[in-house]
Design a protein around this motif. Structure first.
Motif, PDB file in Angstrom:
ATOM      1  N   TYR A  15       0.841  -1.201   0.000  1.00 45.44           N
ATOM      2  CA  TYR A  15       0.000   0.000   0.000  1.00 45.44           C
ATOM      3  C   TYR A  15       0.876   1.251   0.000  1.00 45.44           C
ATOM      4  O   TYR A  15       0.636   2.196  -0.759  1.00 45.44           O
ATOM      5  CB  TYR A  15      -0.912  -0.032   1.224  1.00 45.44           C
ATOM      6  N   ILE A  16       1.903   1.263   0.850  1.00 45.56           N
ATOM      7  CA  ILE A  16       2.826   2.399   0.888  1.00 45.56           C
ATOM      8  C   ILE A  16       3.482   2.588  -0.477  1.00 45.56           C
ATOM      9  O   ILE A  16       3.590   3.707  -0.992  1.00 45.56           O
ATOM     10  CB  ILE A  16       3.884   2.186   1.987  1.00 45.56           C
ATOM     11  N   GLY A  17       3.930   1.474  -1.083  1.00 44.95           N
ATOM     12  CA  GLY A  17       4.591   1.560  -2.379  1.00 44.95           C
ATOM     13  C   GLY A  17       3.676   2.093  -3.464  1.00 44.95           C
ATOM     14  O   GLY A  17       4.094   2.904  -4.309  1.00 44.95           O
ATOM     15  N   ALA A  18       2.419   1.663  -3.456  1.00 46.20           N
ATOM     16  CA  ALA A  18       1.474   2.136  -4.461  1.00 46.20           C
ATOM     17  C   ALA A  18       1.178   3.622  -4.273  1.00 46.20           C
ATOM     18  O   ALA A  18       1.116   4.386  -5.248  1.00 46.20           O
ATOM     19  CB  ALA A  18       0.186   1.322  -4.394  1.00 46.20           C
ATOM     20  N   ALA A  19       0.985   4.033  -3.029  1.00 41.74           N
ATOM     21  CA  ALA A  19       0.715   5.448  -2.763  1.00 41.74           C
ATOM     22  C   ALA A  19       1.901   6.314  -3.183  1.00 41.74           C
ATOM     23  O   ALA A  19       1.725   7.385  -3.789  1.00 41.74           O
ATOM     24  CB  ALA A  19       0.397   5.642  -1.279  1.00 41.74           C
ATOM     25  N   MET A  20       3.127   5.857  -2.875  1.00 43.69           N
ATOM     26  CA  MET A  20       4.315   6.627  -3.269  1.00 43.69           C
ATOM     27  C   MET A  20       4.454   6.713  -4.780  1.00 43.69           C
ATOM     28  O   MET A  20       4.800   7.766  -5.323  1.00 43.69           O
ATOM     29  CB  MET A  20       5.579   5.990  -2.680  1.00 43.69           C
ATOM     30  N   ALA A  21       4.220   5.606  -5.466  1.00 44.16           N
ATOM     31  CA  ALA A  21       4.359   5.609  -6.922  1.00 44.16           C
ATOM     32  C   ALA A  21       3.413   6.627  -7.549  1.00 44.16           C
ATOM     33  O   ALA A  21       3.792   7.379  -8.458  1.00 44.16           O
ATOM     34  CB  ALA A  21       4.091   4.209  -7.473  1.00 44.16           C
ATOM     35  N   LEU A  22       2.189   6.667  -7.055  1.00 43.78           N
ATOM     36  CA  LEU A  22       1.224   7.617  -7.597  1.00 43.78           C
ATOM     37  C   LEU A  22       1.572   9.052  -7.211  1.00 43.78           C
ATOM     38  O   LEU A  22       1.344   9.984  -8.000  1.00 43.78           O
ATOM     39  CB  LEU A  22      -0.177   7.248  -7.123  1.00 43.78           C
ATOM     40  N   TYR A  23       2.128   9.242  -6.035  1.00 40.37           N
ATOM     41  CA  TYR A  23       2.590  10.583  -5.662  1.00 40.37           C
ATOM     42  C   TYR A  23       3.686  11.047  -6.618  1.00 40.37           C
ATOM     43  O   TYR A  23       3.686  12.195  -7.090  1.00 40.37           O
ATOM     44  CB  TYR A  23       3.095  10.574  -4.229  1.00 40.37           C
ATOM     45  N   GLU A  24       4.606  10.152  -6.928  1.00 44.56           N
ATOM     46  CA  GLU A  24       5.699  10.498  -7.838  1.00 44.56           C
ATOM     47  C   GLU A  24       5.188  10.792  -9.248  1.00 44.56           C
ATOM     48  O   GLU A  24       5.740  11.642  -9.957  1.00 44.56           O
ATOM     49  CB  GLU A  24       6.716   9.358  -7.867  1.00 44.56           C
ATOM     50  N   ALA A  25       4.123  10.117  -9.657  1.00 55.22           N
ATOM     51  CA  ALA A  25       3.602  10.298 -11.010  1.00 55.22           C
ATOM     52  C   ALA A  25       2.697  11.520 -11.134  1.00 55.22           C
ATOM     53  O   ALA A  25       2.570  12.084 -12.227  1.00 55.22           O
ATOM     54  CB  ALA A  25       2.835   9.052 -11.441  1.00 55.22           C
ATOM     55  N   THR A  26       2.055  11.923 -10.035  1.00 59.85           N
ATOM     56  CA  THR A  26       1.027  12.963 -10.118  1.00 59.85           C
ATOM     57  C   THR A  26       1.327  14.225  -9.323  1.00 59.85           C
ATOM     58  O   THR A  26       0.661  15.240  -9.528  1.00 59.85           O
ATOM     59  CB  THR A  26      -0.314  12.408  -9.611  1.00 59.85           C
ATOM     60  N   ASP A  27       2.278  14.157  -8.377  1.00 58.73           N
ATOM     61  CA  ASP A  27       2.550  15.256  -7.451  1.00 58.73           C
ATOM     62  C   ASP A  27       1.357  15.576  -6.559  1.00 58.73           C
ATOM     63  O   ASP A  27       1.296  16.662  -5.956  1.00 58.73           O
ATOM     64  CB  ASP A  27       2.978  16.532  -8.193  1.00 58.73           C
ATOM     65  N   ASP A  28       0.428  14.654  -6.436  1.00 59.66           N
ATOM     66  CA  ASP A  28      -0.723  14.831  -5.550  1.00 59.66           C
ATOM     67  C   ASP A  28      -0.317  14.408  -4.142  1.00 59.66           C
ATOM     68  O   ASP A  28      -0.114  13.227  -3.869  1.00 59.66           O
ATOM     69  CB  ASP A  28      -1.896  13.989  -6.053  1.00 59.66           C
ATOM     70  N   ALA A  29      -0.192  15.380  -3.229  1.00 61.32           N
ATOM     71  CA  ALA A  29       0.309  15.109  -1.877  1.00 61.32           C
ATOM     72  C   ALA A  29      -0.623  14.223  -1.069  1.00 61.32           C
ATOM     73  O   ALA A  29      -0.216  13.667  -0.037  1.00 61.32           O
ATOM     74  CB  ALA A  29       0.549  16.427  -1.146  1.00 61.32           C
TER      75      ALA A  29
END
Length: 641
Positions: A250-264
């Motif tokens: 879950y942490i990895g998925a959330a981080m990946a999407l943060y890196e792709a979208t810049d959505d904090a």
């Protein structure tokens, strides 16, 4: 081909208990956790498990088929489908750290060896396929080899076909039967889809990644607590198994999407899950033992993503815990072959080790930045009973007021016990504090430390209800430096009786006040009952009176200082000095009502240096010190900051 997947799991009220290991044949602990150890660990792992002729990892360190885990090529001589994907990532962990050409070649070799056995990647389990899709896109990022990108896209597209609207979305765990949807399938797929979007700029992958994560976030987590899966008819039953890899994915998925979208928002969700996991899935500050077989690889997934959260995304609050875990695990390696078992809180037993088990610390050493510390690693002293090694005991979380995730219950007959693996930096006297409930009346249990009874029939006074919790102490218990076992067991032959719910064990170094250096006429008494040691300090109510308590610690860091005292004359206060510097100018000691009532006051996060420290408690009128005070002892607990 792998035909059996999900691990054997013992669950009760949403609590999963750590699997135990035999305590025979333990190797002597070693000490070190530095950058060079990552190389030693990786080389030892390759020596033990890699077959260069077959280009495949052996399942076991003795290269003998274990009928209990006979999955994978050649009847289980080599690792099964998802294990080999995890071990491939261990190779990538090493290459990403070192850039070593030999490790770069090994990335290709592992892949080629796997394809030789599984040319079509056929598998009924979508999570198995998903691990290879995820590892393949990582291999592409590290090497630039387009075959890895092609493979990841092909595998991801195959499992995405298993998405449907049952339970509101999500990919099924396996193709046939469609029996559950879990984190282990959907969160890694979200990571893969995000990385495919980054590699190809195809927005369809990002959309799918967001759908996958949103489904996990909505259906399988609450306030950072990530559960395991949904199953059954209708909207599904949430199965609340707790595993470190669920949080890690879950942490990895959330981080990946943060890196792709810049959505904090995604980063906030990763932090919430990291906070929950590091709070509730540790034993004395070391991540839980989740047994052998599949469970032994779960910590690797958590640590890989948690370390990225700490190092890439600035969440350095997790680094001390990660570094302490690496040190604790490496300290418990077998010196004969530099391999580490599944329970990082105890020395690694002799005998066969599985490759997935041994790979966990190897990856951790590659991933977690070394802090250069090479001494013994003290535990935090906090041991939740549901995270310890149990014998014929289950966990519950139905009665209110417990700490951690739950407590041990249903405990009233011979053969039931809990064993805590406790690590201390130095030998000497310690306080063992047990938190419990005993609604059925006074209960008793036998308590053994390193196999020797320290409480043959220790009393747990009745608490009146199962939601009323109390504490009972064993004082001045000698523990060894390094690893210790503390076992609480029902033993009718010793007089054990009555039901008991056990919540937590807290272990602290203990320093008797009467052993300190007294100044200004402070007296030593033993007339009021309830003290520990040989007495307590008394006659203490004027300027120029103080006591210096010595505290030698092996590791510099932050410690909680707890003073046991009586204040029968009313509220009292004192000036706390540590190593000649002010810590609390007017520390309050609330009234205890009588001199026969003893209480504690704790000062948290006090910095101590490695070696000798002096803790001074001073009557200083100018700072507001007041009233009489009897001081019994001081305890110190390392809090890993």
């Amino acid at each position: 081909m792998s035909t059996v997947r999900r691990p054997s799991r013992r669950a009760a009220a949403g609590i999963v208990l750590a699997a135990g290991l035999a305590l025979t044949g333990l190797a002597a602990p070693a000490s070190a956790s530095t950058a060079a150890d990552a190389d030693v660990a990786f080389d030892a792992f390759i020596d033990a498990f890699w077959d260069p002729s077959e280009k495949y990892f052996f399942t076991n360190s003795d290269h003998v088929i274990d009928p209990a885990h006979a999955y994978g090529p050649e009847d289980g001589l080599y690792t099964d489908f998802w294990w080999e994907a995890q071990l491939w990532e261990t190779v990538m962990d090493a290459y990403e750290r070192t850039g070593d050409p030999g490790q770069r070649d090994l990335i290709d070799d592992v892949y080629d060896g796997f394809v030789a056995f599984y040319p079509t990647f056929a598998n009924n389990y979508n999570d198995d396929i998903g691990w290879w899709a995820k590892a393949s896109i990582r291999a592409y990022e590290l090497t630039g080899d387009p075959r890895y990108l092609d493979r990841s896209e092909d595998l991801f597209d195959g499992i995405w076909a298993e998405w449907d609207t049952t339970y509101g979305g999500g990919i099924w765990w396996r193709k046939d039967p469609h029996d559950q949807k879990n984190v282990a399938t959907n969160a890694p797929a979200a990571i893969t889809a995000t990385q495919l979007y980054q590699a190809t700029s195809d927005p369809a992958y990002l959309t799918k990644a967001q759908q996958l994560f949103d489904w996990v976030d909505d259906r399988l987590q609450v306030d950072g607590h990530v559960y395991d899966h949904l199953e059954g008819p209708g909207s599904g039953t949430l199965v609340k198994w707790d595993f470190t890899y669920n949080s890690g994915n879950y942490i990895g998925a959330a981080m990946a999407l943060y890196e792709a979208t810049d959505d904090a928002t995604y980063l906030d969700k990763a932090i919430a899950a990291a906070d929950w996991t590091t709070t509730f899935l540790t034993n004395g500050g070391t991540f839980n033992d989740e047994g052998i077989d599949d469970g032994a690889g779960f910590k690797t997934i958590l640590i890989r993503h948690l370390a990225r959260l700490a190092t890439v995304h600035g969440q350095t609050q997790y680094l001390p815990l990660l570094q302490a875990n690496v040190t604790q695990a490496w300290d418990h390696r077998r010196t004969s072959d530099d391999l580490v078992g599944s329970n990082w809180s105890m020395p690694t037993p002799a005998g066969r080790l599985q490759s997935l088990t041994a790979a966990a610390v190897v990856s951790a050493l590659q991933i977690v930045p070394a802090n250069g510390y090479s001494g013994p690693q003290p535990g935090t002293g906090i041991h939740d009973a549901e995270n310890a090694v149990t014998t014929n005991l289950n966990a519950e979380s139905t009665s209110t007021g417990f700490l951690g995730r739950g407590y041990l219950a249903g405990w009233s007959s011979d053969g039931q016990a809990v064993t805590f693996h406790v690590n201390t930096a130095a030998a000497g006297a310690h306080e063992l504090r047990l938190r419990y409930a005993a609604a059925a009346g006074d209960a008793t249990r036998r308590i053994l430390v390193n196999g020797v009874a320290v409480g043959a029939n220790h009393l747990f006074p009745g608490t009146g209800s199962w939601s009323t919790w109390a504490e009972t102490d064993l004082d001045n218990v000698d523990l060894d430096a390094g690893h210790n076992t503390i076992r609480v067991e029902y033993a009718s032959g010793s007089g054990s009786s009555q039901f008991l719910n056990l919540d937590r064990l807290v272990v602290s170094q203990q320093r008797e006040a009467e052993d300190g250096t007294r100044h200004g006429g402070i007296g030593l008494e033993s007339s009021t009952a309830g003290y520990t040691g040989s007495g307590y300090l008394a006659g203490w109510n004027g300027s120029g009176q103080w006591v210096d308590l010595s505290a030698t610690v092996v590791k510099a860091g932050r410690y909680d200082l707890t003073f046991r005292y009586a204040a029968g004359a009313g509220n009292a206060s004192r000036y706390l000095f540590v190593n000649g510097a002010s810590v609390v100018s007017n520390l309050a000691f609330p009234s205890t009502g009588s001199w026969g009532q003893w209480r504690t006051v704790t000062v948290e996060d006090v910095a101590l240096t490695a070696g000798a420290n002096t803790i001074s408690l001073i009557f200083e009128t100018s700072n507001g010190s007041s009233n009489w005070l009897n001081l019994d002892h001081l305890t110190l607990r390392y809090v890993q900051h």
